[in-house]
Structure formats: C-alpha cells, structure tokens
Design a protein around this motif. Structure first.
Motif, mmCIF file in Angstrom:
data_model
loop_
_atom_site.group_PDB
_atom_site.id
_atom_site.type_symbol
_atom_site.label_atom_id
_atom_site.label_comp_id
_atom_site.label_asym_id
_atom_site.label_seq_id
_atom_site.Cartn_x
_atom_site.Cartn_y
_atom_site.Cartn_z
ATOM 1 N N SER A 194 -34.317 -23.920 67.380
ATOM 2 C CA SER A 194 -34.643 -23.050 66.256
ATOM 3 C C SER A 194 -34.880 -23.856 64.974
ATOM 4 O O SER A 194 -33.982 -24.557 64.508
ATOM 5 C CB SER A 194 -33.518 -22.042 66.011
ATOM 6 N N PRO A 195 -36.076 -23.755 64.379
ATOM 7 C CA PRO A 195 -36.344 -24.467 63.127
ATOM 8 C C PRO A 195 -35.381 -24.075 62.004
ATOM 9 O O PRO A 195 -35.095 -24.889 61.122
ATOM 10 C CB PRO A 195 -37.784 -24.039 62.791
ATOM 11 N N SER A 196 -34.862 -22.847 62.051
ATOM 12 C CA SER A 196 -33.975 -22.385 60.980
ATOM 13 C C SER A 196 -32.647 -23.146 60.935
ATOM 14 O O SER A 196 -31.951 -23.117 59.914
ATOM 15 C CB SER A 196 -33.699 -20.885 61.138
ATOM 16 N N SER A 197 -32.302 -23.830 62.029
ATOM 17 C CA SER A 197 -31.042 -24.586 62.058
ATOM 18 C C SER A 197 -31.229 -26.044 61.653
ATOM 19 O O SER A 197 -30.273 -26.822 61.644
ATOM 20 C CB SER A 197 -30.426 -24.527 63.459
ATOM 21 N N ILE A 198 -32.473 -26.430 61.298
ATOM 22 C CA ILE A 198 -32.793 -27.826 60.985
ATOM 23 C C ILE A 198 -33.084 -27.989 59.496
ATOM 24 O O ILE A 198 -33.910 -27.273 58.931
ATOM 25 C CB ILE A 198 -34.001 -28.317 61.803
ATOM 26 N N ASP A 199 -32.427 -28.943 58.867
ATOM 27 C CA ASP A 199 -32.629 -29.269 57.461
ATOM 28 C C ASP A 199 -33.059 -30.731 57.372
ATOM 29 O O ASP A 199 -32.269 -31.632 57.676
ATOM 30 C CB ASP A 199 -31.335 -29.026 56.682
ATOM 31 N N ILE A 200 -34.329 -30.965 56.993
ATOM 32 C CA ILE A 200 -34.862 -32.324 56.911
ATOM 33 C C ILE A 200 -35.083 -32.676 55.445
ATOM 34 O O ILE A 200 -35.694 -31.905 54.701
ATOM 35 C CB ILE A 200 -36.192 -32.454 57.680
ATOM 36 N N ARG A 201 -34.618 -33.851 55.042
ATOM 37 C CA ARG A 201 -34.739 -34.276 53.640
ATOM 38 C C ARG A 201 -35.233 -35.715 53.538
ATOM 39 O O ARG A 201 -34.827 -36.571 54.316
ATOM 40 C CB ARG A 201 -33.400 -34.134 52.912
ATOM 41 N N PHE A 202 -36.104 -35.941 52.537
ATOM 42 C CA PHE A 202 -36.569 -37.289 52.200
ATOM 43 C C PHE A 202 -36.085 -37.595 50.796
ATOM 44 O O PHE A 202 -36.432 -36.896 49.839
ATOM 45 C CB PHE A 202 -38.091 -37.382 52.259
ATOM 46 N N GLY A 203 -35.289 -38.634 50.660
ATOM 47 C CA GLY A 203 -34.744 -38.976 49.364
ATOM 48 C C GLY A 203 -33.978 -37.834 48.738
ATOM 49 O O GLY A 203 -33.956 -37.679 47.513
#
Length: 203
Positions: free
Chosen positions: A150-159
């Motif tokens: 599920s994309p809703s459970s994924i948190d991707i961050r850059f810097g």
C-alpha cells in the motif's frame, strides 16, 4: 573442568524447564479441582518476525491442555497451522509495521505479546534524469524489500522533504515517487514503511 561446567549449565536449564512445567501443570490442576474442568495454560516467550510478504509466524512458549487455540495479530485472524507444548505456528497475511498486538486465546484463557514485520531494505535508488529540476517532479525508482503493498503506508523523503506521488511498481520490492522541490547535491534518502526505518539505506 569444561565438561563439568557444561553439564552443570545443561542441568540447570533442564531444572528451570521442569520447574516451569510443574508450576504450569499445578496451576491447571488447581483450576481443575475447583471447576471440574482443566483449563489451558498459555505462556509466550518469543514471537518470530516476517517479511512484508507474510508467511508463518512461530510463537514459542509453554502451551498445555490446549483445545481450541486461536491467534490474532492487530485484531486480524492468523490461522493456526500447528500446536504443540512449546510452539504455535500460524499463517499470517502480508503487511507492514512493528510491535503489533498479538493475542493467543483458548477456552477463555489469553496470552498477549507483540509481532513485527521486517523493516524496509533499500538496495538502490535511481532518477529518471541525471540532474533533477529544483522545482522537483523527477521520477525516482527505489528498489529493495519489505515495502508492503500500500502506497499510503510508505513515506519517502529527500533531505527531509517528502516525496510526492508514491506508487508501488512491484509489491514489496519496487516503489517510485516524484522528487520534491529543492537544491543541493547528495540529498539523504529515507524510506519509512509502516513507521519503520530501513535496516540499511543508501542515505
């Protein structure tokens, strides 16, 4: 001397196991004398973890006089495959997260513990362009494992800035997102799945 020490340690472990067994059986016997019915005795010592794709959970402990054992993880059934005096096996579904409540029950007797899926693993991250625009919007592909379904459970961050349009290309293994606006080089990448940080990362 080493042999004697090893034998003594083994004897102590056996004595502890026997003591636990006797204590548990005595408690059940006492309940039987009072109610005329032998109640199950459930005690959990450890619970195995699983990759996000799911699989068989191994619940270790002491389980005596079992009759109708059921297991629930985060309020969802985990169908029981096998039960013996020291182990319960149940088949659990795909998912993500850590420290999820696990409950074993049998005839009104309950034992509680917790269960965790494996944290995400990042193998590689590639951009659709060699140089991303400061306005953001460049497609980023991240390969690894334990990303879930599920994309809703994924948190991707850059810097530290959140990526947008997160999508799953291959369940559990490949995700994409659009880079956020920003400037600079060698931005740290962080992928958080179900509240869990990666066990290893390219950041």
């Amino acid at each position: 001397t080493s042999y004697i020490a090893a034998s003594t340690s083994s004897a102590q472990q056996t004595s502890t196991s026997v003591h636990s067994l006797v204590t548990s059986l005595s408690a059940s016997a006492a309940a039987s004398a009072t109610t005329g019915e032998v109640k199950p005795s459930l005690s959990i010592t450890s619970v195995s973890s699983l990759p996000s794709i799911g699989g068989v959970i191994t619940i270790s402990g002491l389980f005596y006089y079992t009759q109708r054992v059921s297991v629930r993880v985060a309020s969802r059934d985990c169908p029981v495959l096998n039960v013996d005096f020291t182990t319960i096996l149940c088949q659990h579904r795909p998912g993500v997260g850590a420290s999820l409540p696990l409950v074993v029950s049998d005839s009104g007797v309950v034992a509680s513990s917790s269960f965790s899926y494996h944290p995400p693993i990042i193998s590689s991250a590639t951009a659709s362009t060699l140089i991303s625009s400061t306005l953001g919007g460049s497609a980023i592909t991240i390969t690894g494992d334990n990303f879930g379904e599920s994309p809703s459970s994924i948190d991707i961050r850059f810097g530290g800035v959140r990526c947008t349009s997160v999508d799953i290309i291959v369940p559990h293994e490949v995700v994409t997102c659009l880079s956020p606006p920003g400037t600079g080089r060698n931005k740290a990448l962080r992928v958080i799945v179900g509240g869990q940080l990666p066990s290893s990362s390219s950041s």
